[in-house]
Write a protein that holds these residues in place. Structure first.
Motif, PDB file in Angstrom:
ATOM      1  N   MET A  82       5.490  -8.495  10.653  1.00 32.92           N
ATOM      2  CA  MET A  82       4.855  -9.787  10.917  1.00 32.92           C
ATOM      3  C   MET A  82       3.371  -9.744  10.557  1.00 32.92           C
ATOM      4  O   MET A  82       2.627  -8.907  11.064  1.00 32.92           O
ATOM      5  N   ASP A  83       2.957 -10.627   9.671  1.00 37.36           N
ATOM      6  CA  ASP A  83       1.535 -10.812   9.362  1.00 37.36           C
ATOM      7  C   ASP A  83       1.073 -12.042  10.140  1.00 37.36           C
ATOM      8  O   ASP A  83       1.425 -13.171   9.803  1.00 37.36           O
ATOM      9  N   THR A  84       0.298 -11.831  11.195  1.00 42.27           N
ATOM     10  CA  THR A  84      -0.109 -12.925  12.086  1.00 42.27           C
ATOM     11  C   THR A  84      -1.481 -13.500  11.722  1.00 42.27           C
ATOM     12  O   THR A  84      -2.062 -14.240  12.507  1.00 42.27           O
ATOM     13  N   ARG A  85      -1.973 -13.188  10.532  1.00 37.17           N
ATOM     14  CA  ARG A  85      -3.284 -13.701  10.114  1.00 37.17           C
ATOM     15  C   ARG A  85      -3.169 -15.116   9.559  1.00 37.17           C
ATOM     16  O   ARG A  85      -3.667 -15.438   8.481  1.00 37.17           O
ATOM     17  N   VAL A  86      -2.471 -15.955  10.313  1.00 37.85           N
ATOM     18  CA  VAL A  86      -2.317 -17.371   9.979  1.00 37.85           C
ATOM     19  C   VAL A  86      -2.647 -18.159  11.246  1.00 37.85           C
ATOM     20  O   VAL A  86      -3.305 -17.649  12.140  1.00 37.85           O
ATOM     21  N   TYR A  87      -2.182 -19.402  11.340  1.00 33.07           N
ATOM     22  CA  TYR A  87      -2.470 -20.198  12.532  1.00 33.07           C
ATOM     23  C   TYR A  87      -1.849 -19.524  13.759  1.00 33.07           C
ATOM     24  O   TYR A  87      -0.725 -19.008  13.687  1.00 33.07           O
ATOM     25  N   PRO A  88      -2.563 -19.487  14.906  1.00 30.24           N
ATOM     26  CA  PRO A  88      -2.050 -18.812  16.108  1.00 30.24           C
ATOM     27  C   PRO A  88      -0.629 -19.243  16.475  1.00 30.24           C
ATOM     28  O   PRO A  88      -0.302 -20.423  16.432  1.00 30.24           O
ATOM     29  N   GLY A  89       0.183 -18.262  16.836  1.00 32.10           N
ATOM     30  CA  GLY A  89       1.568 -18.554  17.203  1.00 32.10           C
ATOM     31  C   GLY A  89       2.503 -18.587  16.015  1.00 32.10           C
ATOM     32  O   GLY A  89       3.693 -18.886  16.176  1.00 32.10           O
ATOM     33  N   HIS A  90       1.993 -18.257  14.833  1.00 32.99           N
ATOM     34  CA  HIS A  90       2.798 -18.239  13.613  1.00 32.99           C
ATOM     35  C   HIS A  90       2.606 -16.910  12.898  1.00 32.99           C
ATOM     36  O   HIS A  90       1.694 -16.155  13.209  1.00 32.99           O
TER      37      HIS A  90
END
Length: 322
Positions: A82-90
């Protein structure tokens, strides 16, 4: 509210029946795990009172956060990072360790991310899911967002969503560290035991929306609602009734999920013994006030991941806000 079927005893009875149904269904050897979600799992609606929400989790696939040791995961499990460096919760999913045998819907949803990276597209995954049928003898309807609506036996309306299991312990650790009146540490641990899931939907308007997945906690949130006391659960039901009947002109923008999060924040911020029948209307007014604030400011933190704003892409127009 009690005479309408929302007593504590009736709610508990419904919850247990749906849990038992899930246990019996998932006890058989299957490729998916079925999880009853929404108001049915919360024991707040009769069998045909509202749609039946169902989360269908694909077995043999797991998505993990950075720092998770892959050696702890069996070799026959399909693993995505999972790359979570996007909008929080995504997040965006990168293929990390493909299993020897994998789902067709997974294989057909892979795409080239450049620089040797293989990504799992939420948009392609959703298209693939639309072609399958969650139940035998179900009449499928046109897809509504990420949900696949259908009618079973001509009377039961089912909304099913396919999901992937994921593991991101950092979110739960932040939840346990929050100062709160509720829930207890025991309940938080139980919520953590249900884990988290990814559903194929990105942040609306994002440049990479077609690649993004949303982190959700359906089973854990159900456990939280089931641990509200009787009075607070009735406040939740009444707020949903008001949303359905009074605010029906903007029900697409303000969902019952918004109401649920208002109620969960309300419970966390106040001592549980203050939620009693004598001051029912005080808490109802408080919930309505919080809903109005969320609509006017377009701001409501997601209970499980406060950095995510549930109103960020609500689509509310100025005339609806007033």
């Amino acid at each position: 509210m009690t005479r309408l079927g929302y007593s504590e005893e009736m709610r508990r009875w419904r919850v247990e029946k749906h849990r038992e149904k899930n246990r019996l269904h998932n006890a058989r050897p299957r490729d998916e795990t079925y999880i009853t979600a929404g108001s049915k799992a919360e024991g707040l609606t009769c069998p045909l009172e509202s749609d039946f929400d169902l989360l269908i989790v694909l077995n043999g696939v797991i998505c993990v956060d950075a720092g998770i040791n892959l050696h702890t995961i069996p070799d026959d499990i399909d693993v995505f990072r999972m790359d979570t460096r996007v909008y929080p919760g995504h997040c965006i999913l990168l293929q990390d360790r493909p299993a020897h045998k994998r789902w067709k819907v997974i294989r057909n949803s892979l795409c080239d991310g450049g620089y040797g990276a293989i990504l799992l597209s939420s948009s392609l995954f959703l298209d693939e899911c639309s072609a399958s049928t969650p139940y035998p003898n179900i009449v499928n309807h046109e897809r509504a967002g990420l949900s696949r609506p259908g009618t079973l036996g001509g009377v039961l309306h089912v909304n099913s969503v396919l999901a992937l299991r994921c593991h991101c312990p950092g979110i739960f650790h932040r939840l346990t560290a929050r100062p709160r009146h509720w829930p207890s540490a025991v309940i938080v641990l139980k919520v953590m035991s249900f884990g988290d899931y990814l559903t194929p939907v990105g942040f609306k308007g994002s440049e990479h929306e077609h690649m993004e997945w949303r982190i959700c906690f359906n089973a854990g949130e159900t456990e939280l609602v089931n641990n509200l006391n009787g009075t607070h659960a009735q406040v939740y039901v009444m707020l949903k009734m008001i949303l359905k009947d009074v605010l029906r002109h903007c029900k697409k923008e303000i969902t019952s999920y918004v109401i649920k999060n208002i109620v969960l924040w309300q419970a966390e911020s106040n001592p549980q013994d203050e939620f009693n029948a004598r001051i029912f209307f005080r808490w109802l007014h408080d919930g309505l006030r919080e809903l109005k604030t969320a609509i006017v400011t377009k701001q409501l933190s997601y209970y499980m991941i406060p950095e995510r704003n549930l109103m960020a892409a609500s689509g509310l127009q100025d005339k609806q806000q007033h």
